[in-house]
Design an enzyme around this catalytic site. Structure first.
Site, PDB file in Angstrom:
ATOM      1  N   CYS A  73     -23.093 -52.469 -11.928  1.00 30.29           N
ATOM      2  CA  CYS A  73     -23.417 -52.838 -13.316  1.00 30.29           C
ATOM      3  C   CYS A  73     -22.967 -51.767 -14.300  1.00 30.29           C
ATOM      4  CB  CYS A  73     -24.925 -53.054 -13.456  1.00 30.29           C
ATOM      5  SG  CYS A  73     -25.445 -53.425 -15.141  1.00 30.29           S
ATOM      6  N   ARG A 106     -25.882 -50.219 -17.691  1.00 27.86           N
ATOM      7  CA  ARG A 106     -27.148 -49.588 -17.329  1.00 27.86           C
ATOM      8  C   ARG A 106     -27.730 -48.608 -18.335  1.00 27.86           C
ATOM      9  NH1 ARG A 106     -25.677 -47.438 -11.547  1.00 27.86           N
ATOM     10  NH2 ARG A 106     -23.522 -47.997 -12.060  1.00 27.86           N
ATOM     11  N   TRP A 109     -27.215 -59.241 -21.033  1.00 30.65           N
ATOM     12  CA  TRP A 109     -26.389 -60.072 -21.911  1.00 30.65           C
ATOM     13  C   TRP A 109     -24.969 -59.968 -21.370  1.00 30.65           C
ATOM     14  CZ3 TRP A 109     -28.966 -55.701 -23.908  1.00 30.65           C
ATOM     15  CH2 TRP A 109     -28.176 -54.566 -24.066  1.00 30.65           C
ATOM     16  N   GLU A 124     -16.530 -61.142 -18.661  1.00 37.19           N
ATOM     17  CA  GLU A 124     -17.109 -61.942 -17.562  1.00 37.19           C
ATOM     18  C   GLU A 124     -16.808 -63.420 -17.789  1.00 37.19           C
ATOM     19  OE1 GLU A 124     -21.238 -59.916 -18.140  1.00 37.19           O
ATOM     20  OE2 GLU A 124     -21.117 -60.521 -16.040  1.00 37.19           O
TER      21      GLU A 124
HETATM   22  N1  ARG Z   1     -20.616 -62.146 -13.904  1.00 38.59           N
HETATM   23  C1  ARG Z   1     -21.668 -63.128 -13.967  1.00 38.59           C
HETATM   24  C2  ARG Z   1     -21.216 -64.315 -14.799  1.00 38.59           C
HETATM   25  O1  ARG Z   1     -20.102 -64.331 -15.239  1.00 38.59           O
HETATM   26  C3  ARG Z   1     -22.940 -62.548 -14.533  1.00 38.59           C
HETATM   27  C4  ARG Z   1     -23.433 -61.281 -13.865  1.00 38.59           C
HETATM   28  C5  ARG Z   1     -24.449 -60.522 -14.695  1.00 38.59           C
HETATM   29  N2  ARG Z   1     -23.870 -60.115 -15.970  1.00 38.59           N
HETATM   30  C6  ARG Z   1     -24.530 -59.512 -16.949  1.00 38.59           C
HETATM   31  N3  ARG Z   1     -23.868 -59.252 -18.047  1.00 38.59           N
HETATM   32  N4  ARG Z   1     -25.787 -59.170 -16.853  1.00 38.59           N
HETATM   33  O2  ARG Z   1     -21.948 -65.238 -15.064  1.00 38.59           O
END
Ligand code: ARG
Length: 395
Positions: free
Chosen positions: A80, A83, A255, A260
């Site tokens: 992560c 953090r 968030w 992602e």
């Molecule tokens: N990578 C995942 C997604 O695209 C989420 C993982 C957690 N990500 C976060 N920003 N807390 O849905």
């Protein structure tokens, strides 16, 4: 083992029947009371816990211990990048819940708080912690990998409507009696399994799921692609372990970092696979890889995601900002005398890696506890429930 996307997991061998490890309990309590001076001296507490473990094979953590343990598990999450804010995690102590009805009601409250309650879009990092495992006894769990995910439906010609990642999970939900509308953005039901009731499915309504339609700051046709994504990434199937206790039902959220969604969910060939379509609409020359049409389409997808979340007032961050925050986190931790375990291959963003400072260094790779683990059977339930080695009722 051979589940696609499954990676080495140091806790792969977790045995839910094993008695609580008294040494791990003691190590955690020393850490917790050592870092949280307001909790007082650890020795009297150690005596109580040792006696409880000796008498019952397990022990009950105090609210402060659970809350601090959850925060430290986030702090130790080596994949992560987000953090820096580990102390701000909102911990909802849900150890009293056991029926699926009650669990679902509490998950809705989790989502409401995570989404920002009175200020939708002002996301908060939240974790809900349900009962720990009593060694040797079956326990409640969630099958879904995230509380909110879009269904995926395979058509006869092999193509997919929705998110290809969830095709098998969607088939399992259908086999359990669920029917989706068949759009690209059908929110999956939450599958809650309890020892008493087996698996039950619960629908999230529109009011529970904040979503963002994707448009672009200067490409007017972008909205016509019909892309959208949800606001809250809430991992639902990782086991939280604190001081020798295991909490298999402890969904948590933060968030999104834009990549992602913009790079992985929209760009990956085995997800929404939008690069060819975006490149075509942009009028790019796709006759040769060397024109870097994929890269140019990726950047516009990522701009669109960041722009759209901003426009909708939904918290999101870009990978440059998150990289700098992560380096600040490392500095803070080092000042506190701690090292930050980190996995380079997850920390470095999937686009423009070398334009971020997190790329240009190495990290410690220690497996520190408290921690979150993705167990093999939890992963199987979420990604290929029909091909699982373990049976639906077996724990
Ligand atoms: N990578 C995942 C997604 O695209 C989420 C993982 C957690 N990500 C976060 N920003 N807390 O849905």
């Amino acid at each position: 083992m051979s589940v696609p996307g499954y990676r080495d997991n140091p806790a792969e061998q977790w045995d839910p029947d094993a008695p609580v490890d008294a040494i791990e309990a003691e190590e955690f309590l020393r850490l917790c009371y050592g870092e949280e001076k307001r909790l007082g001296p650890v020795e009297p507490r150690l005596a109580v816990v040792r006696a409880q473990i000796a008498a019952t094979g397990t022990y009950t953590q105090t609210h402060d211990e659970v809350a601090y343990g959850a925060k430290v598990a986030w702090r130790n999450a080596s994949k992560c990048i987000g953090r820096l804010y580990w102390r701000s995690l909102v911990v909802l102590d849900r150890r009293c819940a056991s029926s699926s009805e009650h669990i679902f009601a509490l998950l809705l409250r989790h989502l409401r708080q995570a989404t920002g309650a009175a200020n939708p879009g002002q996301l908060r990092p939240v974790i809900s912690i349900f009962p720990p495992v009593t060694p040797g006894r079956p326990y409640p769990r969630i099958w879904n990998e995230q509380l909110i995910r879009y269904a995926g439906y395979r058509r006869a010609d092999g193509s997919v409507v929705g998110d290809p990642r969830t095709v098998e999970f969607t088939e399992a939900m259908t086999a359990l009696g669920w029917t989706g509308r068949g759009t690209d953005h059908d929110v999956l039901p939450v599958a809650i399994e309890t020892p008493e009731e087996g698996v039950r499915l619960f629908e999230l309504s529109d009011g529970n799921v904040l979503e963002v339609p994707i448009t672009h700051p200067d490409l007017p046709w972008f909205g016509e692609l019909g892309l959208r994504w949800y606001a809250v990434p809430a991992i639902a199937n990782m086991r939280l372990t604190i001081g020798g206790l295991h909490y298999p039902l402890a969904p948590f959220n933060g968030w999104y970092m834009g990549t992602e969604i913009g790079a992985r969910s929209f760009g990956d060939p085995d997800r929404f696979d939008m690069l060819p379509e975006v490149a075509k609409r942009m009028g790019l020359d796709t006759s040769s890889e060397a024109t870097l049409w994929r890269d140019r389409a990726l950047i516009e997808l990522n701009r669109a995601v960041l722009h759209s979340y901003d426009l909708a007032g939904v918290k999101i961050s870009d990978h440059h900002t998150e990289s700098e925050r992560f380096l600040t986190h490392i500095r803070n931790e080092e000042r506190a005398g701690r090292t930050v375990p980190a996995d380079w291959s997850w920390i470095v963003p999937p686009i423009s890696g070398s334009a971020t400072r997190v790329f240009h260094r190495y990290y410690d790779e220690a497996d520190q506890r408290p921690a979150f683990y993705l167990d093999e059977d939890a992963h199987e339930r979420a990604v290929c429930p029909m091909r699982r080695k373990t049976s639906a009722s077996g724990q």
